[in-house]
Design a protein around this motif. Structure first.
Motif, mmCIF file in Angstrom:
data_model
loop_
_atom_site.group_PDB
_atom_site.id
_atom_site.type_symbol
_atom_site.label_atom_id
_atom_site.label_comp_id
_atom_site.label_asym_id
_atom_site.label_seq_id
_atom_site.Cartn_x
_atom_site.Cartn_y
_atom_site.Cartn_z
ATOM 1 N N GLN A 1 2.163 10.375 -5.486
ATOM 2 C CA GLN A 1 3.045 10.496 -4.188
ATOM 3 C C GLN A 1 2.418 12.174 -3.964
ATOM 4 O OE1 GLN A 1 7.400 9.213 -5.640
ATOM 5 N NE2 GLN A 1 7.121 11.645 -5.663
ATOM 6 N N TYR A 2 3.550 11.908 -2.672
ATOM 7 C CA TYR A 2 3.482 13.074 -1.748
ATOM 8 C C TYR A 2 4.965 13.619 -1.236
ATOM 9 C CZ TYR A 2 1.878 16.855 1.150
ATOM 10 O OH TYR A 2 1.973 17.703 2.576
ATOM 11 N N SER A 3 4.969 15.004 -1.157
ATOM 12 C CA SER A 3 6.002 15.298 -1.141
ATOM 13 C C SER A 3 6.533 16.727 -0.557
ATOM 14 C CB SER A 3 7.642 15.430 -2.745
ATOM 15 O OG SER A 3 7.394 14.479 -3.834
ATOM 16 N N ILE A 4 7.615 16.180 0.714
ATOM 17 C CA ILE A 4 7.547 17.648 1.910
ATOM 18 C C ILE A 4 9.031 17.687 2.127
ATOM 19 C CG2 ILE A 4 4.866 17.443 2.211
ATOM 20 C CD1 ILE A 4 6.469 15.966 5.467
ATOM 21 N N HIS A 5 9.323 18.697 2.322
ATOM 22 C CA HIS A 5 10.581 19.345 2.888
ATOM 23 C C HIS A 5 10.471 18.759 4.760
ATOM 24 C CE1 HIS A 5 12.653 22.525 0.251
ATOM 25 N NE2 HIS A 5 11.481 22.749 0.316
ATOM 26 N N LEU A 6 11.585 17.641 5.066
ATOM 27 C CA LEU A 6 12.067 17.601 6.210
ATOM 28 C C LEU A 6 12.975 18.013 6.870
ATOM 29 C CD1 LEU A 6 11.279 14.414 7.535
ATOM 30 C CD2 LEU A 6 13.493 14.112 6.927
ATOM 31 N N HIS A 7 12.390 18.847 8.007
ATOM 32 C CA HIS A 7 13.305 18.958 8.923
ATOM 33 C C HIS A 7 13.538 18.631 9.895
ATOM 34 C CE1 HIS A 7 10.130 22.211 6.964
ATOM 35 N NE2 HIS A 7 11.454 22.702 7.348
ATOM 36 N N ARG A 8 15.116 18.836 10.658
ATOM 37 C CA ARG A 8 15.299 18.711 11.834
ATOM 38 C C ARG A 8 15.711 19.596 12.619
ATOM 39 N NH1 ARG A 8 21.344 19.180 12.847
ATOM 40 N NH2 ARG A 8 21.633 17.863 14.082
ATOM 41 N N SER A 9 15.551 19.268 14.256
ATOM 42 C CA SER A 9 15.285 19.587 15.291
ATOM 43 C C SER A 9 16.495 19.928 15.646
ATOM 44 C CB SER A 9 14.681 19.023 16.222
ATOM 45 O OG SER A 9 13.060 19.027 16.426
ATOM 46 N N ILE B 1 6.430 9.790 1.022
ATOM 47 C CA ILE B 1 5.381 8.822 0.999
ATOM 48 C C ILE B 1 4.999 9.117 -0.435
ATOM 49 C CG2 ILE B 1 3.531 7.914 2.260
ATOM 50 C CD1 ILE B 1 4.910 9.826 4.836
ATOM 51 N N GLY B 2 4.237 7.377 -1.003
ATOM 52 C CA GLY B 2 3.750 7.195 -2.044
ATOM 53 C C GLY B 2 2.187 5.839 -1.763
ATOM 54 N N ARG B 3 1.634 6.477 -2.000
ATOM 55 C CA ARG B 3 -0.065 5.172 -1.872
ATOM 56 C C ARG B 3 -0.225 4.517 -2.800
ATOM 57 N NH1 ARG B 3 -4.291 2.786 -0.789
ATOM 58 N NH2 ARG B 3 -5.755 3.433 0.737
ATOM 59 N N SER B 4 -0.953 3.411 -2.815
ATOM 60 C CA SER B 4 -0.697 2.688 -3.824
ATOM 61 C C SER B 4 -2.396 2.467 -4.153
ATOM 62 C CB SER B 4 -1.009 0.713 -3.651
ATOM 63 O OG SER B 4 -1.251 0.004 -4.796
ATOM 64 N N LEU B 5 -2.614 3.113 -6.073
ATOM 65 C CA LEU B 5 -3.722 3.352 -6.370
ATOM 66 C C LEU B 5 -4.568 2.208 -6.963
ATOM 67 C CD1 LEU B 5 -2.806 6.442 -7.895
ATOM 68 C CD2 LEU B 5 -4.182 6.313 -6.254
ATOM 69 N N ARG C 1 0.924 -0.785 0.040
ATOM 70 C CA ARG C 1 0.389 -0.050 0.222
ATOM 71 C C ARG C 1 0.777 1.669 0.426
ATOM 72 N NH1 ARG C 1 -3.776 0.567 5.038
ATOM 73 N NH2 ARG C 1 -4.443 1.771 4.255
ATOM 74 N N PHE C 2 1.700 1.069 0.789
ATOM 75 C CA PHE C 2 2.300 2.769 0.843
ATOM 76 C C PHE C 2 3.921 2.357 0.555
ATOM 77 C CE2 PHE C 2 -1.071 2.828 4.339
ATOM 78 C CZ PHE C 2 -1.413 4.327 3.703
ATOM 79 N N TYR C 3 4.875 3.257 0.063
ATOM 80 C CA TYR C 3 6.125 3.241 0.428
ATOM 81 C C TYR C 3 6.739 5.047 0.561
ATOM 82 C CZ TYR C 3 6.420 6.347 -4.294
ATOM 83 O OH TYR C 3 6.167 7.669 -4.837
ATOM 84 N N LEU C 4 8.161 4.725 1.573
ATOM 85 C CA LEU C 4 9.221 5.625 2.289
ATOM 86 C C LEU C 4 10.307 6.325 1.493
ATOM 87 C CD1 LEU C 4 8.456 8.060 4.512
ATOM 88 C CD2 LEU C 4 9.687 5.693 5.572
ATOM 89 N N ARG C 5 10.392 7.361 1.020
ATOM 90 C CA ARG C 5 11.769 8.033 0.345
ATOM 91 C C ARG C 5 11.870 8.582 1.384
ATOM 92 N NH1 ARG C 5 11.499 6.884 -6.193
ATOM 93 N NH2 ARG C 5 10.024 8.987 -5.626
ATOM 94 N N LEU C 6 13.383 9.209 1.243
ATOM 95 C CA LEU C 6 14.165 9.987 2.267
ATOM 96 C C LEU C 6 15.208 10.560 1.118
ATOM 97 C CD1 LEU C 6 15.018 9.252 5.876
ATOM 98 C CD2 LEU C 6 13.139 10.186 4.822
ATOM 99 N N LEU C 7 14.864 11.446 0.524
ATOM 100 C CA LEU C 7 16.053 12.505 -0.288
ATOM 101 C C LEU C 7 17.078 13.599 0.489
ATOM 102 C CD1 LEU C 7 13.287 11.738 -1.854
ATOM 103 C CD2 LEU C 7 14.167 13.058 -4.315
ATOM 104 N N ASP C 8 18.439 13.280 0.091
ATOM 105 C CA ASP C 8 18.978 14.808 0.442
ATOM 106 C C ASP C 8 18.741 16.394 -0.052
ATOM 107 O OD1 ASP C 8 19.743 14.866 -2.217
ATOM 108 O OD2 ASP C 8 21.963 13.710 -1.488
ATOM 109 N N PRO C 9 19.285 17.414 0.362
ATOM 110 C CA PRO C 9 18.665 18.585 -0.578
ATOM 111 C C PRO C 9 18.670 19.051 -1.612
ATOM 112 C CG PRO C 9 19.602 19.359 1.661
ATOM 113 C CD PRO C 9 20.145 17.310 1.435
ATOM 114 N N SER C 10 19.662 18.567 -2.702
ATOM 115 C CA SER C 10 19.798 18.508 -4.245
ATOM 116 C C SER C 10 18.951 17.225 -4.419
ATOM 117 C CB SER C 10 21.190 17.940 -4.324
ATOM 118 O OG SER C 10 21.205 16.458 -3.985
#
Length: 447
Positions: free
Chosen positions: A131-139, A159-163, A87-96
């Motif tokens: 697929q939904y993309s947002i900025h990821l912040h670090r405290s 985050i990707g949601r299967s269609l 149903r879902f997948y998750l990906r982390l990307l660097d600033p570039s």
């Protein structure tokens, strides 16, 4: 037109349902992304790159450049609340935009900054994902002990949601819409065929009645015209030798002319009665006085036919709502019809009475009676129970048709009760008037 309307309505409903499901998916992904973002902020390492610290924060994700190992237990796999690969997948990307970590089986991405927040991407095997993309912040906590924690850009979270479920639902709804529309068209076609048949029945009946009327009218008009032409032709070829023969010829022409005149007058009256109600206004009419006048007028016809004519009235003055001239014709036709079909020595009784808010006029004769089959047709135009007798007495066959038309015009009712050999009773019910009829100068009616 029904098909176009149904098809358009089906497509519109399909679009609304799919839009509702799509909005529900977007809300689900947004909620999950916000939860993950808030959970990861205080745990992310300082640098956005594959590292043991990142693997510890996100157990179950595959780090780029390292072999993808499944989570050793159920609890670590659910540490980020998203591990269902179907149903879902998750990906982390660097600033570039470079990929750092991803769920097993997630689609690969090029090293570029994510574009729009919402995109539809194709996964392994052609499966579609929302697929939904947002900025990821670090405290980050500053060195100053009293300072507030700062949020620093760390990279991107996708985050990707299967269609697949939504696509399957769309297919089911699509075929359901097609099936329902086809079934609705079949039902609508059958119902339209049935309803059009019901709607056509009175039209066909009226058409056949009009055909019958046209044929009967042509026949009735042809007979006196043929007699007229025969008389004129006979006297043209052989002129009368004396005044007696000439008078006989003129009398025959006059009789046939009068018959034609009566027939045309009756046809015009029927046409007026069957037309829109734009004639004389309804007013209070004394049915008792009308009966008295007609009793006197038809007494000569009753005397010639050797029929006794009597009036029996239970009310001194019976006022009904109607048009006086039409009511005169109504009572006259009923009396003349009763006299016509009553043998010599018989009796015709005209009675009047009140029944609730209705005035009742009843004409009873001791004549030949009417068979049950003829009772269904006596109000048809040109119908005669005894054609020979009616024509000998100058009838046009329209008397009772005019009676029925006048009663319909006055919103009344007529009832026929008859047995062959026992006479007939015609009962007419008319609405009573609320005001008395204007006084008449006629003399009292003999009972």
């Amino acid at each position: 037109m029904i098909g176009v309307i149904l098809y358009g309505a089906g497509l519109g409903m399909l679009g609304l349902l799919m839009r509702s499901n799509w909005s529900a998916l977007e809300r689900e992904v947004e909620t999950l992304a916000g939860t993950l973002h808030d959970s990861l902020k205080p745990l992310l390492p300082a640098e956005a790159k594959p590292s043991p610290q990142l693997a510890a924060v996100l157990p179950g994700l595959c780090l780029v450049g390292s072999p993808c190992q499944p989570a050793p237990s159920l609890i670590p796999r659910h540490a980020v609340s998203i591990t269902d690969p179907e149903r879902f997948y998750l990906r982390l990307l660097d600033p570039s935009g470079g990929l750092i970590a991803h769920s097993p089986g997630s689609p690969r991405a090029k090293a570029e900054r994510p574009g729009p927040a919402w995109t539809v991407v194709a996964g392994p095997g052609g499966e579609r994902f929302l697929q939904y993309s947002i900025h990821l912040h670090r405290s980050h906590t500053p060195a100053d002990p009293g300072a507030n924690a700062l949020e620093m850009d760390w990279g991107y979270l996708q985050i990707g949601r299967s269609l697949s479920g939504l696509d399957a639902e769309r297919q089911r709804l699509w075929w359901a819409t097609q099936t329902i529309v086809v079934l609705a068209l079949v039902v609508a076609g059958l119902a339209s065929w049935w309803l059009s048949g019901l709607a056509m029945r009175p039209l066909l009946a009226a058409y056949r009645q009009q055909e019958q009327f046209t044929g009967d009218a042509a026949h009735e008009l042809r007979a006196p015209l043929a007699n007229l032409l025969a008389v004129v032709e006979a006297h043209r070829t052989k002129p009368p030798a004396d005044a007696v023969a000439r008078d006989q010829m003129l009398a025959a022409v006059q009789g046939q002319g009068q018959r034609l005149s009566r027939l045309i007058s009756d046809l015009l009256l029927l046409a007026r009665l069957d037309g829109p109600e734009a004639g004389a206004a309804m007013q209070s009419c004394s049915l008792t006085q009308i009966a008295c006048d007609l009793l006197e007028e038809t007494s000569e016809a009753a005397s010639i036919a050797e029929v006794q004519l009597r009036l029996q009235s239970g009310d001194d003055d019976l006022n009904v709502l109607g048009v006086e001239s039409e009511l005169y014709r109504l009572v006259s036709n009923l009396l003349l019809n009763a006299i016509q079909y009553t043998p010599s020595g018989g009796e015709v009784l005209l009675s009047l009475r009140r029944e609730g808010n209705l005035g009742l006029l009843q004409v009873q004769d001791s004549g030949m009676g009417i068979t049950p089959a003829d009772q269904q047709r006596i109000f048809d135009r040109f119908f005669r129970s005894d054609p020979g007798r009616s024509r000998r007495q100058g009838g046009t066959g329209l008397g009772l048709s005019i009676v029925a038309a006048i009663i319909r015009r006055h919103r009344g009712e007529i009832i026929v009760a008859s047995k062959p050999g026992s006479g007939s009773v015609f009962t007419v019910k008319l609405p009573m008037a609320t005001t008395p009829a204007p006084p008449s100068g006629s003399t009292a009616c003999p009972h």
